[in-house]
Design an enzyme around this catalytic site. Structure first.
Site, PDB file in Angstrom:
ATOM      1  N   ASP A  41      -5.889   3.984   7.446  1.00 15.10           N
ATOM      2  CA  ASP A  41      -4.306   4.270   7.558  1.00 15.10           C
ATOM      3  C   ASP A  41      -4.174   5.665   8.031  1.00 15.10           C
ATOM      4  OD1 ASP A  41      -1.507   3.811   7.514  1.00 15.10           O
ATOM      5  OD2 ASP A  41      -1.605   3.983   5.116  1.00 15.10           O
ATOM      6  N   HIS A  42      -3.031   5.808   8.369  1.00 18.21           N
ATOM      7  CA  HIS A  42      -2.626   7.443   8.844  1.00 18.21           C
ATOM      8  C   HIS A  42      -1.817   7.719   7.648  1.00 18.21           C
ATOM      9  CE1 HIS A  42      -3.076   5.970  13.343  1.00 18.21           C
ATOM     10  NE2 HIS A  42      -4.047   6.660  12.924  1.00 18.21           N
ATOM     11  N   TYR A  57       2.472   4.005   7.203  1.00 19.15           N
ATOM     12  CA  TYR A  57       2.707   2.564   7.430  1.00 19.15           C
ATOM     13  C   TYR A  57       1.783   1.974   8.753  1.00 19.15           C
ATOM     14  CZ  TYR A  57       7.012   5.021   6.164  1.00 19.15           C
ATOM     15  OH  TYR A  57       7.986   5.670   5.347  1.00 19.15           O
ATOM     16  N   HIS A  58       0.432   2.286   8.648  1.00 21.24           N
ATOM     17  CA  HIS A  58      -0.409   2.189   9.660  1.00 21.24           C
ATOM     18  C   HIS A  58      -1.717   1.198   9.059  1.00 21.24           C
ATOM     19  CE1 HIS A  58       1.654   4.901  12.631  1.00 21.24           C
ATOM     20  NE2 HIS A  58       2.553   4.062  12.434  1.00 21.24           N
ATOM     21  N   PRO A  59      -1.628   0.567   8.093  1.00 25.65           N
ATOM     22  CA  PRO A  59      -2.738   0.055   7.599  1.00 25.65           C
ATOM     23  C   PRO A  59      -3.613  -0.767   8.684  1.00 25.65           C
ATOM     24  CG  PRO A  59      -1.050  -1.189   6.825  1.00 25.65           C
ATOM     25  CD  PRO A  59      -0.331   0.061   7.475  1.00 25.65           C
TER      26      PRO A  59
END
Length: 520
Positions: A290-291, A458-460
């Site tokens: 993730d980020h 919100y980048h899984p």
């Protein structure tokens, strides 16, 4: 018996693309299954309102496990649960990532996933409404445009970053990613252009495409070693729907691995411990990336989006498709290298002309602005696993944020860079008072701040990666008739927002499934 050629589970960023592309063949029967409702809330389509969807029926509203690297804190993990999925609830930033990301995938064994392989699919998807450029496509389903809201605070941020020595970049999807500037957005005439709007809506008139909402997939059905359909829970009833060709999971980086594990595909010992009969032993869920994001916030006397929801702003949006309500909130930002020897950016910045704190779920109470950094290539690895064999139980999600020394050191360098930008004249004149800033600037103070304030951007991704879980054609190892097509198949998370790459993955997957050549 309900029989289709293809059943797609998840009507999100990837699922809507697949449904539209596969149903182009009128002789192909396609079923698209979505656990959530239709994308019918006004807040979905008004760009500035997306955070109002958090913790509603349109959100899976997951929580992480207690994160060791954050002193045991849990983190809110919103994911879109509606037609369009997270493309109906995101900040609409259109970023493809860095060409080195895809070339690294290919070098590690993901055949036909190099930058030169994937660029045609980015271009095919895109209808760019800006200055004509060889780096952008036109005529595709997905409208990409410059933002129609350029808040003065964002101009101040861009100026301050330049004062700190960061070059201006007009197009982060152009030849070079580094620099500071404004983001391109998936917007059409000032409104959100999700994959439900861009791809699914035009395809709904086709008689060979059926869409089910409010239908939660509980497991994949098998006929021997072949995936033959899905079991759905709909209206309190379990139903079986059959696929003659393939089942495609496009449920996202949390739910796709969950469905594989519920269906017996995962780590054998862990599945057996839950009473699930193992089918294929694969490291499903084990490469989660993730980020992670940490932001600085300052109170200001400059009017922000806090006061944007006025009758005049509503009129501008409805009649002209412009004004502050078209803001995607994260209007400006950039890509930077925190060490000179790096060959590509290691952090990305997002700046917002509004108070954004406590993971975006606390109410805005004053005029403030925020800008924060994300780690683009974190070395920490998390895991998605099952809490229970009951399908309605949320998965166990551990991201392991800031678990490695490398990630902690990069975040400290990023925070010092942000503090330097904040102290430049163009931003300093807008600062009324500190709101969320470190108590001290030594390593201990910055790390304490990061552990308290860090949340997901919100980048899984990467929980069913090419190589360990699926092959280069996105077919799940050890079975037939089953693919995964979403951000979970990324071997490593790309440098940038993940929506555009997920759409690209689905565009390419549609050709892989149909076995047709890539676009020229």
């Amino acid at each position: 018996m309900r029989v289709y050629d293809y059943i797609i589970v998840g009507a999100g960023s990837a699922g809507c693309v697949l449904a539209a592309r596969l149903s182009e063949d009128e002789n192909t029967r396609v079923l698209l299954v979505e656990a959530g409702p239709a994308d019918d809330a006004q807040e979905i389509h008004v760009p500035a309102a997306f955070s109002k969807l958090f913790q509603t029926k349109y959100d899976w509203s997951y929580l992480s496990a207690c994160e060791p690297g954050l002193d045991g804190r849990r983190r809110f993990l919103p994911r879109g649960r509606m037609l369009g999925g997270s493309s109906s609830m995101n900040a609409m930033i259109y970023i493809r990532g860095n060409r080195r990301d895809y070339d690294a995938w290919a070098a590690a064994g993901a055949e036909q996933w190099s930058w030169d392989d994937v660029l045609p699919y980015f271009l095919r998807a895109e209808d760019f409404r800006g200055t004509k450029s060889p780096w952008h496509g036109t005529g595709g389903p997905l409208t990409v445009s410059e933002g129609r809201s350029r808040h003065p605070l964002m101009a101040a941020y861009v100026a301050a970053a330049q004062e700190a020595g960061h070059p201006f970049t007009a197009d982060f999807n152009g030849p070079e990613q580094d620099g500071v500037g404004y983001y391109h957005l998936t917007q059409r005439d000032g409104m959100r252009c999700s994959t439900a709007v861009a791809y699914l809506r035009p395809a709904l008139a086709r008689p060979n495409l059926e869409v089910l909402t409010g239908a939660r997939c509980t497991r994949i059905l098998f006929d021997g070693e072949r995936a033959s359909g899905v079991e759905l829970e709909r209206g309190g009833e379990l139903q079986q729907w059959h696929a003659e060709r393939e089942v495609v999971l496009s449920a996202g980086a949390y739910n796709s691995p969950q469905l594989l594990m519920l269906s017996g595909i995962g780590v054998t010992g862990e599945l057996a411990a839950l009473g699930i009969t193992p089918r294929v032993d694969l490291p499903v869920g084990e490469n989660l990336q993730d980020h992670p994001h940490v932001g600085l916030s300052y109170l200001t006397d400059t009017a922000t989006l806090f006061s944007a929801e006025t009758p005049d702003a509503v009129r501008l949006l409805e009649t002209e498709g412009r004004g502050p309500l078209t803001s995607n909130v994260g209007e400006a930002g950039g890509f930077h290298r925190t060490r000179e020897e790096l060959d590509a950016p290691d952090i990305q910045v997002h700046a917002t002309p509004v108070m954004f704190h406590e993971e975006g779920i606390s109410p805005v109470t004053d005029h403030a602005f925020m800008f924060g950094a994300v780690l683009l290539r974190p070395t920490s690895r998390g895991k998605v696993s099952l809490r229970s064999a009951i399908p309605s139980a949320a998965p166990h999600i551990l991201h392991n944020y800031l678990a490695t020394e490398d990630d902690r050191a990069t975040m400290l360098r990023a925070l010092r860079m942000l503090l330097d930008i904040a102290d430049r004249p163009s931003l300093r004149k807008h600062r009324r008072a500190d709101f969320r800033v470190p108590r001290s600037t030594d390593d201990a103070g910055l790390l304490d701040f990061a552990r308290r304030e860090l949340h997901t951007l919100y980048h899984p991704a990467c929980s069913c990666p090419i190589g360990p879980v699926v092959d280069s054609r996105l077919r799940v190892h050890g079975v037939s008739g089953l693919r995964v097509v979403d951000a979970s198949v990324m071997p490593t998370v790309v440098r940038g927002n993940t929506n555009a790459p997920t759409i690209m993955i689905a565009e390419k997957a549609a050709d892989l499934i149909r076995d047709v050549p890539a676009p020229a």
